[in-house]
Design a protein around this motif. Structure first.
Motif, PDB file in Angstrom:
ATOM      1  N   ARG A 188       0.827  -1.206   0.000  1.00  0.00           N
ATOM      2  CA  ARG A 188       0.000   0.000   0.000  1.00  0.00           C
ATOM      3  C   ARG A 188       0.853   1.243   0.000  1.00  0.00           C
ATOM      4  N   ASN A 189       0.374   2.258  -0.628  1.00  0.00           N
ATOM      5  CA  ASN A 189       1.037   3.541  -0.554  1.00  0.00           C
ATOM      6  C   ASN A 189      -0.057   4.574  -0.342  1.00  0.00           C
ATOM      7  N   ARG A 190      -0.060   5.188   0.823  1.00  0.00           N
ATOM      8  CA  ARG A 190      -1.127   6.123   1.157  1.00  0.00           C
ATOM      9  C   ARG A 190      -0.796   7.554   0.756  1.00  0.00           C
ATOM     10  N   THR A 191       0.315   7.732   0.051  1.00  0.00           N
ATOM     11  CA  THR A 191       0.688   9.091  -0.320  1.00  0.00           C
ATOM     12  C   THR A 191       0.494   9.347  -1.813  1.00  0.00           C
TER      13      THR A 191
ATOM     14  N   GLY B 295       7.376   5.939  -4.492  1.00  0.00           N
ATOM     15  CA  GLY B 295       7.927   6.470  -3.234  1.00  0.00           C
ATOM     16  C   GLY B 295       6.934   7.323  -2.455  1.00  0.00           C
ATOM     17  N   ASN B 296       7.466   8.153  -1.564  1.00  0.00           N
ATOM     18  CA  ASN B 296       6.642   8.999  -0.700  1.00  0.00           C
ATOM     19  C   ASN B 296       6.184  10.251  -1.458  1.00  0.00           C
ATOM     20  N   GLY B 297       4.905  10.277  -1.773  1.00  0.00           N
ATOM     21  CA  GLY B 297       4.341  11.378  -2.538  1.00  0.00           C
ATOM     22  C   GLY B 297       4.274  12.684  -1.755  1.00  0.00           C
ATOM     23  N   TYR B 298       4.431  12.612  -0.439  1.00  0.00           N
ATOM     24  CA  TYR B 298       4.358  13.828   0.369  1.00  0.00           C
ATOM     25  C   TYR B 298       5.720  14.502   0.524  1.00  0.00           C
ATOM     26  N   SER B 299       6.764  13.876  -0.026  1.00  0.00           N
ATOM     27  CA  SER B 299       8.109  14.391   0.236  1.00  0.00           C
ATOM     28  C   SER B 299       8.505  15.494  -0.752  1.00  0.00           C
ATOM     29  N   ASP B 300       9.479  16.314  -0.327  1.00  0.00           N
ATOM     30  CA  ASP B 300       9.981  17.371  -1.202  1.00  0.00           C
ATOM     31  C   ASP B 300      10.772  16.787  -2.375  1.00  0.00           C
ATOM     32  N   GLU B 301      11.414  15.631  -2.097  1.00  0.00           N
ATOM     33  CA  GLU B 301      12.200  14.998  -3.165  1.00  0.00           C
ATOM     34  C   GLU B 301      11.304  14.683  -4.352  1.00  0.00           C
ATOM     35  N   TRP B 302      10.073  14.247  -4.066  1.00  0.00           N
ATOM     36  CA  TRP B 302       9.159  13.896  -5.151  1.00  0.00           C
ATOM     37  C   TRP B 302       8.809  15.118  -5.999  1.00  0.00           C
ATOM     38  N   VAL B 303       8.617  16.239  -5.331  1.00  0.00           N
ATOM     39  CA  VAL B 303       8.307  17.457  -6.072  1.00  0.00           C
ATOM     40  C   VAL B 303       9.432  17.751  -7.061  1.00  0.00           C
ATOM     41  N   LYS B 304      10.680  17.578  -6.592  1.00  0.00           N
ATOM     42  CA  LYS B 304      11.829  17.827  -7.469  1.00  0.00           C
ATOM     43  C   LYS B 304      11.909  16.791  -8.582  1.00  0.00           C
ATOM     44  N   GLU B 305      11.771  15.535  -8.178  1.00  0.00           N
ATOM     45  CA  GLU B 305      11.855  14.425  -9.134  1.00  0.00           C
ATOM     46  C   GLU B 305      10.763  14.561 -10.210  1.00  0.00           C
ATOM     47  N   ALA B 306       9.544  14.924  -9.770  1.00  0.00           N
ATOM     48  CA  ALA B 306       8.436  15.066 -10.723  1.00  0.00           C
ATOM     49  C   ALA B 306       8.734  16.165 -11.733  1.00  0.00           C
ATOM     50  N   ALA B 307       9.336  17.242 -11.240  1.00  0.00           N
ATOM     51  CA  ALA B 307       9.684  18.347 -12.140  1.00  0.00           C
ATOM     52  C   ALA B 307      10.680  17.858 -13.190  1.00  0.00           C
ATOM     53  N   LYS B 308      11.651  17.046 -12.728  1.00  0.00           N
ATOM     54  CA  LYS B 308      12.631  16.486 -13.655  1.00  0.00           C
ATOM     55  C   LYS B 308      11.955  15.635 -14.716  1.00  0.00           C
ATOM     56  N   ARG B 309      10.940  14.891 -14.272  1.00  0.00           N
ATOM     57  CA  ARG B 309      10.243  14.012 -15.210  1.00  0.00           C
ATOM     58  C   ARG B 309       9.293  14.780 -16.128  1.00  0.00           C
TER      59      ARG B 309
END
Ligand code: ADP
Ligand code: MG
Length: 724
Positions: free
Chosen positions: A456-459, A534-548
């Motif tokens: 499960r991933n709740r984020t 991964g963790n959708g609530y994290s700042d890393e994801w915001v950066k990674e998503a921008a890269k993608r």
């Protein structure tokens, strides 16, 4: 009422006793629904078959049969003390609407007779000039009409003063354009049914009909009515515009799945009983993460029905909470700094042969069907992420997305490790060792363990949960029809394209299985950057998503643009969900709703600042000044009054800032209101007016911290959230 009176009133309330239903659930479940059993009992066989055909094959019901259905419906209703009937519909205001007409009409001798015929059942012309229409129906024309939707059964709402028969209807303009949530949803469901069946035919000729299922988890807050009535912001905007965070919020995580408080429990039992009578299959209730936050969820149903039931449920919660002197808050973010509320939409596709198409199968053949639908859904989300984001955009949801334990505004799909590996293998053309052959190709056997729901991933805003996708970004107050119209339309569009792509390869003499796998492989390649584990609530994801290159559209006016892009326009028109006029009208209405919401919040904020906050601060300041003057008069040196002076000054500074900010905000509003174009106006409200909210709030919340408790009129967070 002063805050202390409010609190003592609440503490003396006690629990409103609820007579726990003595009957078995089976005896009262759906007792107020004109369902199969009651239709059979009260209608002629012809009328019964007419309804059945209308539901199953969308066959129109002619006037004579409509009369017969109406007669049966009336007899059933009269047997249940019904005095009035209404066409029940979902205009774009976001609530439900009804206009009650009495069953009784005086006859020529002045006696009352019971009137309700096919015409009254099938069509009505409510004076609907004040519902939003985005310019489709000029106000002075006032010609919209409601038309019976036989696929959602009529039901009876019970009132102390007499029961009302409610007939679910669509709401359209005189020229046939949709003015409600239901009409486009029904069209999207039709589109996805056809597109899915066409693809299923590759696998099983017996699949001739599919239906979309939806299970809605509804989150809400519940606070005492007296607190609510003492907060103009809650009453008018549905959320608190001010309020300092309590020393204890949700950090101890002691509320989730904790014991349900007595009063709340009584309310739940009460509304669940009422809901069950209306055929809403409520199954789950529990505490949510934030203090005073709860959730309820029914069993999944066919989408159109699930949406109607959710709308009905929200009305019912509202109505029953009043009886318990409680207030249900359905807003996405009633309290800053703690969790907001969502409405998780669990969605799947189910066939007439009883197969859940999003359930991995036991054989390689059925797994290929599962993978086909599964990958097409992922591709649909990938290709139309902006439109999906737009489908959940609202002023309220803007406060939730990306804040405190809410999914971000970035659309991504969670699939779980096992399926991720399966997709990788297909993409790289590398089946597992234990893969088995279907025709000439090898398909992975997907381990049964998936069905366990362990991964499960709740984020994630859009997560695969074993046998369904869960769209978690939908706002708690939203009508799910919006999100579901878009989701089903984009899936229909993708499946239609898929069918064409596969047929293209088959024409080039590929085997069916080869063609399907080859196209799926291409789809995975194209869509895989939307998958995030991964963790959708994290700042890393915001950066990674921008890269993608994934979009992170944070505000509603911008997000809504996706509705009217050339690409979306084509999809909606091709799938016959909206015509161009309807689409643009709807876009305009959504912008207007946004503008009005922000405008009202700005007004309430200004008024509360001037009439409640500043006076409280000044009263307390005067006490301090009097004290300083008094101390001076008995000869105490000024140097000894530094603390008092500091507070006096701080109050002065903050009051000044608040007033300046409020005045600036008002000036911006005056400018914004001169704009004619709703798009420009919404952007202006978002970028020039809303930012003032935070500044003003920050000052007010700091004042709340320093002003003596007995001068502060507004109920505080700790009180609203913890006293019940
Ligand atoms: P969670 O683990 O998120 O609490 P549950 O399994 O309890 O989820 O179900 C949440 C909701 O999903 C319920 O309304 C349930 O009926 C619904 N649901 C289960 N299976 C399906 C399905 N195949 N299609 C749509 N909704 C479903
Ligand atoms: Mg869930």
């Amino acid at each position: 009422m002063s805050r202390s009176t409010i609190i003592s009133t609440i503490q003396s309330r006690g629990t409103v006793p609820v007579a726990f239903p003595q009957q078995k659930v089976t005896e009262y479940f759906a007792s107020n629904v004109f369902n199969h059993a009651s239709i059979q009992k009260f209608c002629t066989t012809d009328a019964f078959n007419a309804i059945k055909n209308a539901v199953e094959h969308a066959t129109p019901i002619d006037r004579k049969l409509a009369d017969a259905v109406a007669e049966g419906m009336k007899q059933w209703a009269l047997s249940k003390n019904v005095t009035h009937y209404t066409h029940w519909f979902q205009p774009l205001t976001g609530t439900t609407a009804e206009k009650h007409d009495a069953f009784f009409e005086p006859d020529e001798n002045g006696n009352a007779i019971e009137i309700f015929n096919g015409k009254a059942l099938v069509q009505q012309e409510p004076d609907a000039s004040s519902f939003p229409s985005g310019g489709i129906r000029n106000t002075f024309e006032a010609r919209g009409y409601t038309a019976w939707d036989p696929s959602s059964p009529a039901f009876i709402m019970e009132y102390e003063s007499g029961n009302t028969l409610c007939i679910p209807t669509v709401f359209v303009s005189y020229t046939g354009e949709a003015l409600d949530y239901k009409t486009p949803l029904l069209k999207a469901l039709n589109a996805v049914d056809h597109a899915t069946v066409a693809v299923c035919q590759y696998f099983d000729k017996k699949i001739t009909k599919t239906w979309s299922s939806l299970g809605i988890e509804q989150e809400y807050f519940l606070i005492d009515e007296a607190f609510y009535n003492a907060r103009p912001d809650l009453m008018i905007c549905g959320r608190t515009l001010f309020g300092a965070a309590p020393a204890k919020g949700q950090q101890l995580e002691d509320h989730y799945f904790g014991a349900i408080p007595e009063r709340v429990h009584s309310f739940m039992v009460d509304f669940e009983y009422e809901a069950m009578k209306l055929g809403i299959p409520l199954k789950t209730r529990h505490n949510e993460v934030a203090p005073s936050q709860y959730e309820c969820a029914p069993m999944f149903e066919e989408i159109n029905l699930a949406v109607d039931h959710n709308q009905l449920l929200m009305d019912l919660m509202e109505k029953i909470s009043r009886k318990h002197k409680l207030k249900v808050l359905l807003h996405e973010k009633p309290f800053a700094g703690i969790n907001g509320s969502g409405k998780h939409n669990n969605w799947s596709l189910i066939t007439n042969t009883g197969v859940n198409l999003l359930s991995p199968g036991a054989t390689p053949q059925s797994n290929l069907l599962f993978l086909t639908i599964f990958i097409n859904v992922i591709k649909a989300v990938h290709d139309n992420a902006d439109l999906l984001r737009a489908s959940i955009a609202s002023a309220g949801n803007d406060f939730r997305l990306g804040a405190n334990e809410a999914p971000p505004a970035i659309m991504s799909v969670f699939v779980g490790t096992q399926l991720h590996n399966v997709l990788n293998d297909i993409e790289k053309n590398k089946p597992n060792r234990d893969a088995r052959s279907v025709g000439s190709i090898k398909i992975d056997k997907i381990p049964e363990i998936l069905l366990d729901n362990t991964d499960r991933n709740r984020t994630s805003p859009f997560a695969f949960t074993g046998n369904k996708f869960e769209f978690r970004a939908v706002g708690s107050s939203a009508n799910s029809a919006n999100a579901m119209t878009v989701l089903n339309t984009i899936v229909a569009e993708t499946l239609k394209q898929f069918k064409m792509d596969v047929d293209g390869l088959i024409k080039k003499r590929k085997s069916k299985e080869e063609a399907i796998i080859e196209i799926l492989r291409g789809y995975i390649k194209k869509a895989k950057n939307i998958i995030f584990e991964g963790n959708g609530y994290s700042d890393e994801w915001v950066k990674e998503a921008a890269k993608r290159g994934l979009n992170n559209t944070k505000t509603t006016p911008q997000a809504l643009d996706a509705y009217v892009s050339i690409k979306s326009e084509k999809i909606f028109i091709d799938n016959k969900v909206f015509n161009k006029r309807e689409l643009h009208a709807r876009h305009d209405i959504m912008l207007e709703t946004y503008i009005k919401k922000v405008q009202i919040e700005a007004r309430v904020m200004g008024e509360m600042a001037y009439s409640t906050i500043i006076p409280a601060a000044l009263q307390y300041q005067k006490v301090l000044i009097d004290s300083v003057v008094g101390m001076r008069s008995i000869g105490i040196p000024k140097a000894k009054m530094n603390s008092q002076m500091a507070i006096i000054n701080e109050i002065n500074d903050r009051v000044t800032t608040i007033k300046t900010q409020v005045d600036k905000m008002i000036a911006e509003r005056v400018k914004a209101n001169k704009l004619i174009d709703n798009h420009k106006k919404a952007i202006t409200y978002c970028e020039k007016i809303k930012p003032h909210f935070e500044f003003i709030r920050e000052e007010v919340d700091k004042l709340e911290f320093i002003v003596a408790d007995n001068y502060w009129q507004l109920p505080k967070y700790r009180e609203m959230l913890f006293i019940r």
